[in-house]
Design a protein around this motif. Sequence first.
Motif, PDB file in Angstrom:
ATOM      1  N   SER A  57       9.463  -1.680  17.630  1.00  0.00           N
ATOM      2  CA  SER A  57       9.691  -1.064  16.321  1.00  0.00           C
ATOM      3  C   SER A  57       8.974   0.274  16.273  1.00  0.00           C
ATOM      4  CB  SER A  57       9.210  -1.977  15.189  1.00  0.00           C
ATOM      5  OG  SER A  57       7.812  -2.196  15.271  1.00  0.00           O
ATOM      6  N   LEU A  58       9.547   1.229  15.543  1.00  0.00           N
ATOM      7  CA  LEU A  58       9.016   2.587  15.481  1.00  0.00           C
ATOM      8  C   LEU A  58       8.420   2.858  14.102  1.00  0.00           C
ATOM      9  CD1 LEU A  58      11.955   4.495  17.238  1.00  0.00           C
ATOM     10  CD2 LEU A  58      10.010   3.301  18.281  1.00  0.00           C
ATOM     11  N   HIS A  59       7.219   3.444  14.104  1.00  0.00           N
ATOM     12  CA  HIS A  59       6.498   3.674  12.852  1.00  0.00           C
ATOM     13  C   HIS A  59       5.914   5.094  12.843  1.00  0.00           C
ATOM     14  CE1 HIS A  59       6.642  -0.707  12.065  1.00  0.00           C
ATOM     15  NE2 HIS A  59       6.533  -0.781  13.379  1.00  0.00           N
ATOM     16  N   PRO A  60       6.698   6.093  12.410  1.00  0.00           N
ATOM     17  CA  PRO A  60       6.147   7.455  12.298  1.00  0.00           C
ATOM     18  C   PRO A  60       5.015   7.470  11.274  1.00  0.00           C
ATOM     19  CG  PRO A  60       8.552   7.455  12.091  1.00  0.00           C
ATOM     20  CD  PRO A  60       8.106   6.031  11.989  1.00  0.00           C
ATOM     21  N   LEU A  61       3.848   7.940  11.693  1.00  0.00           N
ATOM     22  CA  LEU A  61       2.678   7.834  10.818  1.00  0.00           C
ATOM     23  C   LEU A  61       1.581   8.794  11.267  1.00  0.00           C
ATOM     24  CD1 LEU A  61       1.238   6.057   8.553  1.00  0.00           C
ATOM     25  CD2 LEU A  61       0.252   4.786  10.461  1.00  0.00           C
ATOM     26  N   ASP A  62       0.925   9.401  10.304  1.00  0.00           N
ATOM     27  CA  ASP A  62      -0.264  10.201  10.550  1.00  0.00           C
ATOM     28  C   ASP A  62      -1.475   9.283  10.366  1.00  0.00           C
ATOM     29  OD1 ASP A  62      -2.425  11.915  10.525  1.00  0.00           O
ATOM     30  OD2 ASP A  62      -1.556  13.326   9.096  1.00  0.00           O
ATOM     31  N   ILE A  63      -2.187   8.990  11.438  1.00  0.00           N
ATOM     32  CA  ILE A  63      -3.291   8.032  11.351  1.00  0.00           C
ATOM     33  C   ILE A  63      -4.477   8.562  10.554  1.00  0.00           C
ATOM     34  CG2 ILE A  63      -2.668   6.837  13.488  1.00  0.00           C
ATOM     35  CD1 ILE A  63      -5.069   8.299  14.802  1.00  0.00           C
ATOM     36  N   LYS A  66      -5.187   7.769   5.178  1.00  0.00           N
ATOM     37  CA  LYS A  66      -5.796   6.462   4.965  1.00  0.00           C
ATOM     38  C   LYS A  66      -4.886   5.515   4.186  1.00  0.00           C
ATOM     39  CE  LYS A  66     -10.144   4.427   3.345  1.00  0.00           C
ATOM     40  NZ  LYS A  66     -11.458   4.717   2.703  1.00  0.00           N
ATOM     41  N   GLU A  67      -4.196   6.013   3.181  1.00  0.00           N
ATOM     42  CA  GLU A  67      -3.338   5.148   2.366  1.00  0.00           C
ATOM     43  C   GLU A  67      -2.153   4.613   3.168  1.00  0.00           C
ATOM     44  OE1 GLU A  67      -2.180   7.007  -1.266  1.00  0.00           O
ATOM     45  OE2 GLU A  67      -4.239   7.168  -2.031  1.00  0.00           O
ATOM     46  N   LYS A  68      -1.537   5.477   3.968  1.00  0.00           N
ATOM     47  CA  LYS A  68      -0.400   5.031   4.780  1.00  0.00           C
ATOM     48  C   LYS A  68      -0.848   4.069   5.873  1.00  0.00           C
ATOM     49  CE  LYS A  68       2.616   8.962   3.863  1.00  0.00           C
ATOM     50  NZ  LYS A  68       3.372  10.112   4.416  1.00  0.00           N
ATOM     51  N   VAL A  69      -2.020   4.313   6.428  1.00  0.00           N
ATOM     52  CA  VAL A  69      -2.563   3.391   7.428  1.00  0.00           C
ATOM     53  C   VAL A  69      -2.809   2.019   6.800  1.00  0.00           C
ATOM     54  CG1 VAL A  69      -4.597   2.885   8.833  1.00  0.00           C
ATOM     55  CG2 VAL A  69      -3.553   5.148   8.948  1.00  0.00           C
ATOM     56  N   ALA A  70      -3.332   2.005   5.587  1.00  0.00           N
ATOM     57  CA  ALA A  70      -3.615   0.736   4.904  1.00  0.00           C
ATOM     58  C   ALA A  70      -2.348  -0.083   4.669  1.00  0.00           C
ATOM     59  CB  ALA A  70      -4.320   1.001   3.580  1.00  0.00           C
ATOM     60  N   ALA A  71      -1.209   0.601   4.529  1.00  0.00           N
ATOM     61  CA  ALA A  71       0.058  -0.093   4.281  1.00  0.00           C
ATOM     62  C   ALA A  71       0.744  -0.538   5.569  1.00  0.00           C
ATOM     63  CB  ALA A  71       1.003   0.812   3.490  1.00  0.00           C
ATOM     64  N   LEU A  72       0.284  -0.047   6.714  1.00  0.00           N
ATOM     65  CA  LEU A  72       0.964  -0.318   7.977  1.00  0.00           C
ATOM     66  C   LEU A  72       0.927  -1.781   8.415  1.00  0.00           C
ATOM     67  CD1 LEU A  72       2.531   0.849  10.380  1.00  0.00           C
ATOM     68  CD2 LEU A  72       0.331   1.378  11.463  1.00  0.00           C
ATOM     69  N   PRO A  73      -0.188  -2.509   8.298  1.00  0.00           N
ATOM     70  CA  PRO A  73      -0.177  -3.904   8.755  1.00  0.00           C
ATOM     71  C   PRO A  73       0.911  -4.747   8.101  1.00  0.00           C
ATOM     72  CG  PRO A  73      -2.421  -3.172   8.374  1.00  0.00           C
ATOM     73  CD  PRO A  73      -1.527  -2.081   7.862  1.00  0.00           C
ATOM     74  N   GLU A  74       1.114  -4.580   6.807  1.00  0.00           N
ATOM     75  CA  GLU A  74       2.159  -5.341   6.125  1.00  0.00           C
ATOM     76  C   GLU A  74       3.536  -4.941   6.642  1.00  0.00           C
ATOM     77  OE1 GLU A  74       3.813  -6.159   1.590  1.00  0.00           O
ATOM     78  OE2 GLU A  74       1.821  -5.264   1.887  1.00  0.00           O
ATOM     79  N   GLU A  75       3.723  -3.662   6.910  1.00  0.00           N
ATOM     80  CA  GLU A  75       5.002  -3.177   7.456  1.00  0.00           C
ATOM     81  C   GLU A  75       5.274  -3.796   8.824  1.00  0.00           C
ATOM     82  OE1 GLU A  75       6.585   1.071   9.227  1.00  0.00           O
ATOM     83  OE2 GLU A  75       5.447   1.115   7.351  1.00  0.00           O
ATOM     84  N   VAL A  76       4.255  -3.846   9.676  1.00  0.00           N
ATOM     85  CA  VAL A  76       4.418  -4.426  11.008  1.00  0.00           C
ATOM     86  C   VAL A  76       4.715  -5.929  10.902  1.00  0.00           C
ATOM     87  CG1 VAL A  76       3.260  -4.940  13.199  1.00  0.00           C
ATOM     88  CG2 VAL A  76       2.973  -2.684  12.132  1.00  0.00           C
ATOM     89  N   GLU A  77       4.032  -6.619  10.007  1.00  0.00           N
ATOM     90  CA  GLU A  77       4.261  -8.056   9.843  1.00  0.00           C
ATOM     91  C   GLU A  77       5.660  -8.347   9.301  1.00  0.00           C
ATOM     92  OE1 GLU A  77       0.982  -9.500   7.513  1.00  0.00           O
ATOM     93  OE2 GLU A  77      -0.151 -10.022   9.320  1.00  0.00           O
TER      94      GLU A  77
END
Length: 264
Positions: A57-63, A66-77
């Motif tokens: 799966s592809l997840h374009p993201l600026d690490i 902080k807010e987008k990173v915090a939302a990433l685990p739920e997106e991956v799950e």
Amino acid sequence: MRLAGKVVVVTGAGSGLGQALALELLRRGARVAAVDLRSEGLQETMAKAGSLGEGLSLHPLDITDKEKVAALPEEVERVHGQVDGLINNAGIIQPFKRLLDLDEAAMERVMRVNFWGTLHMTRAFLPRLLKRPEAHLVNVSSMGAFVPVPGQALYGASKAAVMLLTEALWAELQGTPVRVTLVLPGAMRTGIAEHSGVEAPRAEGAKVPVLEPEVAAKRLLDAVERDAFRVLLGRDAQTMDLLYRLSPALAARIVQRRMAHLLT
């Protein structure tokens, strides 16, 4: 941790070592959440995955966000149903300049990506990893974390921070399901200068062995599968690690003599 059947998040997965890690993980039977700032790089990773791309799966993201990173685990799950591993690989170098010649923006950018990005990703995913029967956290630091390189003072400082953070996490997570691996690469053919927006000067006359990312990825994942605490990637990293243990001043002097011309 055996990687077959696991779900692993890889940052910087659109090029270089990160891309090689994503592809090698897929070959070993893992599923991969590939994270990168550049969407085009992620699409290249997908194209190279071929038939194995079903597990990617592809997840374009600026690490550094902080807010987008915090939302990433739920997106991956949502995509994969679980998260078993995190490889913090994304990183940049600084312009090849002395400390006093660096502007504030360049210094802050290096620390935001290399240290704070790694820290935000770790804090976002660690609660999930702790709930798994077994899990793995991998932080990619650098040989520059323990051997000073002229013109890369801030880069080295950021990677030294990652190194000590990782070692402390290894100690803190004893007795939990999460194993921790610190990775210290030497010279590698990754295109990091280009992706950092930095012009890399020629290392004239320097015979530095350069590790291919595909080889490095296999060695790194072999280390993960045997739950290694620390892995040095490349003959240069291994040699300088030994030399630095014997004589830090001598190791620093050797690197200074080989690299000083980059600042002239």
